[in-house]
Enzyme design. Structure first.
Site, mmCIF file in Angstrom:
data_model
loop_
_atom_site.group_PDB
_atom_site.id
_atom_site.type_symbol
_atom_site.label_atom_id
_atom_site.label_comp_id
_atom_site.label_asym_id
_atom_site.label_seq_id
_atom_site.Cartn_x
_atom_site.Cartn_y
_atom_site.Cartn_z
ATOM 1 N N HIS A 87 -0.151 -1.887 20.975
ATOM 2 C CA HIS A 87 0.038 -2.965 20.003
ATOM 3 C C HIS A 87 0.758 -4.190 20.559
ATOM 4 O O HIS A 87 1.063 -5.122 19.807
ATOM 5 C CB HIS A 87 0.793 -2.442 18.773
ATOM 6 C CG HIS A 87 0.075 -1.324 18.091
ATOM 7 N ND1 HIS A 87 0.287 -0.003 18.404
ATOM 8 C CD2 HIS A 87 -0.876 -1.331 17.132
ATOM 9 C CE1 HIS A 87 -0.494 0.750 17.663
ATOM 10 N NE2 HIS A 87 -1.209 -0.010 16.889
ATOM 11 N N ARG A 101 -2.104 -9.146 16.838
ATOM 12 C CA ARG A 101 -1.958 -9.052 15.379
ATOM 13 C C ARG A 101 -0.998 -10.109 14.807
ATOM 14 O O ARG A 101 -0.432 -9.907 13.724
ATOM 15 C CB ARG A 101 -1.449 -7.672 14.954
ATOM 16 C CG ARG A 101 -2.477 -6.585 15.136
ATOM 17 C CD ARG A 101 -1.915 -5.239 14.767
ATOM 18 N NE ARG A 101 -2.942 -4.233 14.980
ATOM 19 C CZ ARG A 101 -3.529 -3.546 13.993
ATOM 20 N NH1 ARG A 101 -3.162 -3.726 12.747
ATOM 21 N NH2 ARG A 101 -4.444 -2.670 14.269
ATOM 22 N N GLY A 117 17.740 -8.245 10.110
ATOM 23 C CA GLY A 117 16.907 -8.324 8.916
ATOM 24 C C GLY A 117 17.677 -8.734 7.685
ATOM 25 O O GLY A 117 18.845 -9.125 7.759
ATOM 26 N N GLU A 153 17.013 -1.734 2.735
ATOM 27 C CA GLU A 153 16.019 -2.448 3.531
ATOM 28 C C GLU A 153 14.917 -1.450 3.840
ATOM 29 O O GLU A 153 14.858 -0.394 3.217
ATOM 30 C CB GLU A 153 16.648 -3.109 4.784
ATOM 31 C CG GLU A 153 17.445 -2.168 5.669
ATOM 32 C CD GLU A 153 16.658 -1.370 6.645
ATOM 33 O OE1 GLU A 153 16.303 -1.899 7.706
ATOM 34 O OE2 GLU A 153 16.435 -0.142 6.378
ATOM 35 N N MET A 154 14.038 -1.732 4.810
ATOM 36 C CA MET A 154 12.847 -0.896 4.926
ATOM 37 C C MET A 154 12.539 -0.421 6.355
ATOM 38 O O MET A 154 11.445 0.072 6.601
ATOM 39 C CB MET A 154 11.641 -1.655 4.335
ATOM 40 C CG MET A 154 11.901 -2.120 2.908
ATOM 41 S SD MET A 154 10.523 -2.946 2.108
ATOM 42 C CE MET A 154 9.567 -1.520 1.620
ATOM 43 N N GLU A 155 13.460 -0.559 7.300
ATOM 44 C CA GLU A 155 13.119 -0.259 8.698
ATOM 45 C C GLU A 155 14.128 0.561 9.504
ATOM 46 O O GLU A 155 13.733 1.272 10.440
ATOM 47 C CB GLU A 155 12.873 -1.581 9.471
ATOM 48 C CG GLU A 155 11.638 -2.345 9.089
ATOM 49 C CD GLU A 155 11.839 -3.245 7.869
ATOM 50 O OE1 GLU A 155 13.011 -3.504 7.506
ATOM 51 O OE2 GLU A 155 10.838 -3.667 7.264
ATOM 52 N N SER A 201 20.239 -10.756 1.216
ATOM 53 C CA SER A 201 19.388 -11.849 0.729
ATOM 54 C C SER A 201 19.168 -11.791 -0.774
ATOM 55 O O SER A 201 18.680 -12.751 -1.362
ATOM 56 C CB SER A 201 18.031 -11.822 1.428
ATOM 57 O OG SER A 201 17.363 -10.610 1.130
ATOM 58 N N ASP A 202 19.485 -10.641 -1.359
ATOM 59 C CA ASP A 202 19.409 -10.567 -2.812
ATOM 60 C C ASP A 202 20.373 -9.517 -3.350
ATOM 61 O O ASP A 202 20.724 -8.569 -2.654
ATOM 62 C CB ASP A 202 17.978 -10.344 -3.325
ATOM 63 C CG ASP A 202 17.186 -9.366 -2.495
ATOM 64 O OD1 ASP A 202 16.633 -9.789 -1.462
ATOM 65 O OD2 ASP A 202 17.169 -8.194 -2.863
HETATM 66 N N1 HPA Z 1 14.385 -3.996 -1.027
HETATM 67 C C1 HPA Z 1 13.955 -3.647 0.199
HETATM 68 N N2 HPA Z 1 14.098 -4.422 1.239
HETATM 69 C C2 HPA Z 1 14.690 -5.609 1.087
HETATM 70 C C3 HPA Z 1 15.155 -6.028 -0.148
HETATM 71 C C4 HPA Z 1 14.991 -5.167 -1.258
HETATM 72 O O1 HPA Z 1 15.387 -5.482 -2.387
HETATM 73 N N3 HPA Z 1 15.682 -7.271 0.013
HETATM 74 C C5 HPA Z 1 15.544 -7.590 1.320
HETATM 75 N N4 HPA Z 1 14.942 -6.585 1.972
#
Ligand code: HPA
Length: 234
Positions: free
Chosen positions: A4, A43, A89, A179-181, A203-204
């Site tokens: 990749h 990609r 991130g 987060e997701m990683e 970020s939120d």
């Molecule tokens: N969920 C998952 N990942 C994220 C979020 C969230 O609310 N905000 C920034 N990355």
């Protein structure tokens, strides 16, 4: 070349900064590195290698989610002999104890993901950062008077869900944000005996729906980028 990533052997530095977003990798390369070369764009996932204060650094994206960072970090570690990956991130805070723009240095990732178990036979819901990068980030943050809070976070496969509230695994391990990683990055590094850390900018704020706006993002991410780069040259 790996499956990749189309960089040649030797075109990726020993230390890689890994944002999720390819355009963030481009922004960092263009604004913080010198002598930059685009070494892969397979990609649309850009990898740039350049110099930061004279030291070779690669910055390249992971894409979003456990499967994507699982692929890119594995190929970086195994095909390009990368020693250290610092993920940079954003995250959503589960608690109003965190504020927008806060920086987190991830101590452990907790997840419902089966990635670590099925890929490497690593059991359990919690995987720590790997190697000394986390400590280097802590020390670098102190020396720069940057507040980077060491904490556990939740790595989730789910961005949109019907139920509000904190998922059980996040509650169990006192995860302040999601987060997701990170879980897959730490699992790969653990299996391969490599170094991996994750720095996140809030970020939120999930309970209040506050968010960093699109035009605030660049300014918001600057301290994290500087912390990651200064740590990467240590
Ligand atoms: N969920 C998952 N990942 C994220 C979020 C969230 O609310 N905000 C920034 N990355």
């Amino acid at each position: 070349m790996s499956v990749h990533i189309s960089a040649k052997k030797g075109e990726i530095a020993k230390v890689v900064l890994q944002p999720g977003d390819p355009l963030r990798a481009k922004y960092i390369a263009e604004n913080f590195l010198t002598d930059v070369k685009l070494v892969s764009q397979t990609r649309g996932i850009f990898y740039f290698t350049g110099l930061y204060k004279g030291k070779e650094i690669t910055v390249g994206a992971s894409g979003m989610g456990v499967p994507s960072i699982g692929i890119y970090s594995y190929e970086l570690f195994t095909e390009y002999d990368v020693d250290t990956i610092i993920r940079i991130g954003t995250c959503g805070a589960y608690t109003t104890d965190l504020k927008l723009f806060d920086l987190l240095n991830v101590e452990n990732s907790a997840s419902e993901s089966t990635y670590a178990q099925f890929a490497w036979g690593i059991e359990g819901e919690l995987i720590p950062h790997q190697g000394n990068a986390f400590e280097v980030i802590n020390e670098t943050a102190s020396s720069l008077s940057i507040n980077a809070k060491a904490t556990n976070i939740h790595t989730s496969d789910i961005f949109y869900r019907k139920d509000a509230g904190i998922p059980a695994v996040a509650e169990k391990y006192n995860c302040l944000a999601v987060e997701m990683e990170a879980f897959a990055l730490f699992a790969n590094a653990k299996h391969l005996g490599k170094n991996a850390a994750t720095i996140l900018t809030v970020s939120d704020i999930i309970p209040t729906h506050e968010q960093i706006s699109a035009d605030e993002r660049e300014r918001a991410l600057k301290p994290m980028i500087e912390l990651a780069l200064e740590s990467a040259i240590k």
